[in-house]
Write an enzyme that holds these catalytic residues in place. Structure first.
Site, PDB file in Angstrom:
ATOM      1  N   ASN A  71      47.260  37.596  50.071  1.00  0.00           N
ATOM      2  CA  ASN A  71      47.047  37.742  48.546  1.00  0.00           C
ATOM      3  C   ASN A  71      45.194  37.867  48.407  1.00  0.00           C
ATOM      4  O   ASN A  71      44.788  36.646  48.806  1.00  0.00           O
ATOM      5  CB  ASN A  71      47.256  36.458  47.619  1.00  0.00           C
ATOM      6  CG  ASN A  71      47.231  36.970  46.195  1.00  0.00           C
ATOM      7  OD1 ASN A  71      46.041  37.357  45.897  1.00  0.00           O
ATOM      8  ND2 ASN A  71      48.086  36.334  45.286  1.00  0.00           N
ATOM      9  N   HIS A  74      49.372  44.410  42.388  1.00  0.00           N
ATOM     10  CA  HIS A  74      48.591  43.331  42.905  1.00  0.00           C
ATOM     11  C   HIS A  74      49.467  42.804  43.949  1.00  0.00           C
ATOM     12  O   HIS A  74      50.842  42.330  43.668  1.00  0.00           O
ATOM     13  CB  HIS A  74      48.144  42.390  41.989  1.00  0.00           C
ATOM     14  CG  HIS A  74      47.931  41.173  42.483  1.00  0.00           C
ATOM     15  ND1 HIS A  74      46.959  40.668  43.539  1.00  0.00           N
ATOM     16  CD2 HIS A  74      48.267  39.705  42.109  1.00  0.00           C
ATOM     17  CE1 HIS A  74      46.678  39.567  43.734  1.00  0.00           C
ATOM     18  NE2 HIS A  74      47.656  38.948  43.050  1.00  0.00           N
ATOM     19  N   CYS A 103      43.161  38.872  39.704  1.00  0.00           N
ATOM     20  CA  CYS A 103      44.439  39.839  39.791  1.00  0.00           C
ATOM     21  C   CYS A 103      44.486  41.090  39.167  1.00  0.00           C
ATOM     22  O   CYS A 103      44.828  42.073  39.596  1.00  0.00           O
ATOM     23  CB  CYS A 103      45.678  39.075  39.757  1.00  0.00           C
ATOM     24  SG  CYS A 103      45.572  37.172  40.566  1.00  0.00           S
TER      25      CYS A 103
END
Length: 360
Positions: free
Chosen positions: A297, A267, A119
């Site tokens: 995500n 992120h 991430c």
């Protein structure tokens, strides 16, 4: 750790996603319609892109890199650095970046290597590329970030299935005398390593048959351990604990303020978490990018994907003072404050069905 990158500019950004879409809002095989609505309200994810079995993260990143080179009009032989940031390398050996060098047509004088980060990886990749150019005779660099997170998920795992999607991103950096400095703040806390991890598949818990005798039960457990395990409560607690100070430190280090920022792209973890971070950092909603709905995500690719999907016009028409922040698996975090633009309009492309996959 803090660093200043001088006389380097971000020249372009691009992202590529698989064509295949999947939405639990439309497919109720795992979640009921009512459950899916609640998940959508919390995560912000309506659908995800899921790569077909023959496609790897490297393919999405190569497509993004090829598209970006063409958009910039760069001769591949002018690229001196290639960094592939991913937790989904094609092989244990060699580094995927070596195979990418051949495919992209970069010169044999180029420095090409892999970085195993998730991430926070895009910020780390920009920092490394910028510092490498600033400390060498190199002039241009490509940072390719991507993961096939859907491959790590346990079928039926209701905590991860609705959240993670697949994508690849590319960013180009080049030496530019007088470019505004980029300010970077980075950090690591390995006490959180077990909260987002794939326990088996590396050397510590190898999946290779025949190394040790295992019962069928042990083998089954090992394969279960080769999928992603995520402790959502700990992830949320870490994020609220680490990211607001990260933002404050980065802005202070850059000598700027929230009021002077034009845009913030973090992120894209989930919408609920991002809204909490926005409020804690006091960043106005109009400056804060949330881009969860169409992709979910996407790990290391989430920042370049959000830049490409949401900010093409903004970055093509002027200079924007931006804060980019990545955080998560590791624990690992990083933030970068930079002046970006005008650059060729970032864009998101679908991976063609006939795209030739990366091969040595």
């Amino acid at each position: 750790m803090k660093a200043v990158i001088e006389n380097i500019r971000i020249a372009g950004v691009r992202a590529v996603v698989p064509r295949s879409r999947h939405s639990f809002m439309e497919d109720h095989s795992v979640f009921s319609a009512e459950e899916a609505e609640k998940l959508y309200a919390t995560t912000g994810v309506y659908e995800r892109r899921v790569a077909p079995p023959h496609v790897c993260a490297s393919d999405l990143c190569v497509a993004a890199g090829e598209g970006l080179l063409a958009q910039l009009g760069w001769d591949p032989r002018s690229v001196d650095v290639l960094i592939f940031v991913s937790q989904d390398a094609d092989y244990n050996v060699p580094a995927t970046a070596c195979v990418m060098q051949k495919r992209l047509g970069l010169p044999t004088s180029a420095a090409c290597f892999d970085v195993n980060l998730g991430c926070s990886g895009f910020v780390y990749g920009l920092w490394m590329a910028g510092r490498l150019l600033g400390g060498s005779d190199g002039r241009r660099a490509l940072v390719l970030c991507g993961d096939i997170s859907s491959r790590h998920l346990v079928p039926g795992d209701r905590s991860t299935l609705p959240l993670f999607g697949d994508a690849g991103g590319a960013a180009a950096l080049e030496v530019a005398a007088g470019a505004a400095p980029m300010h970077v703040v980075l950090g690591t806390d390995g006490t959180g390593a077990r909260n987002i991890w794939v326990k088996a598949g590396g050397r510590r818990n190898a999946l290779t048959p025949g190394l040790v005798e295992r019962t069928p039960e042990e083998q089954e457990r090992l394969f279960a351990d080769s999928r992603l395990a995520l402790n959502g409560a700990e992830v949320f607690a870490f994020t609220l604990r680490a990211v607001p100070p990260l933002v404050r430190d980065a802005l202070a280090f850059a000598g700027t303020t929230v009021e002077e920022l034009d845009l913030c792209v973090m992120h894209q973890a989930n919408a609920f978490m991002l809204e909490h971070l926005r409020k804690k950092t006091k960043i106005p909603a109009e400056k804060f990018v949330v881009d969860m709905r169409d992709f979910g995500n996407t790990s290391s690719a989430s920042i370049p994907l959000a830049l490409s999907h949401r900010l093409g016009e903004a970055l093509a028409t002027g200079t924007r003072r931006m804060l980019l922040a990545g955080f998560g698996v590791g624990w690992s975090w990083g933030a970068l404050v930079a002046e970006v633009g005008p650059i060729p309009a970032p864009a998101v492309a679908d991976l063609p069905d006939d795209f030739p996959v990366l091969t040595p």
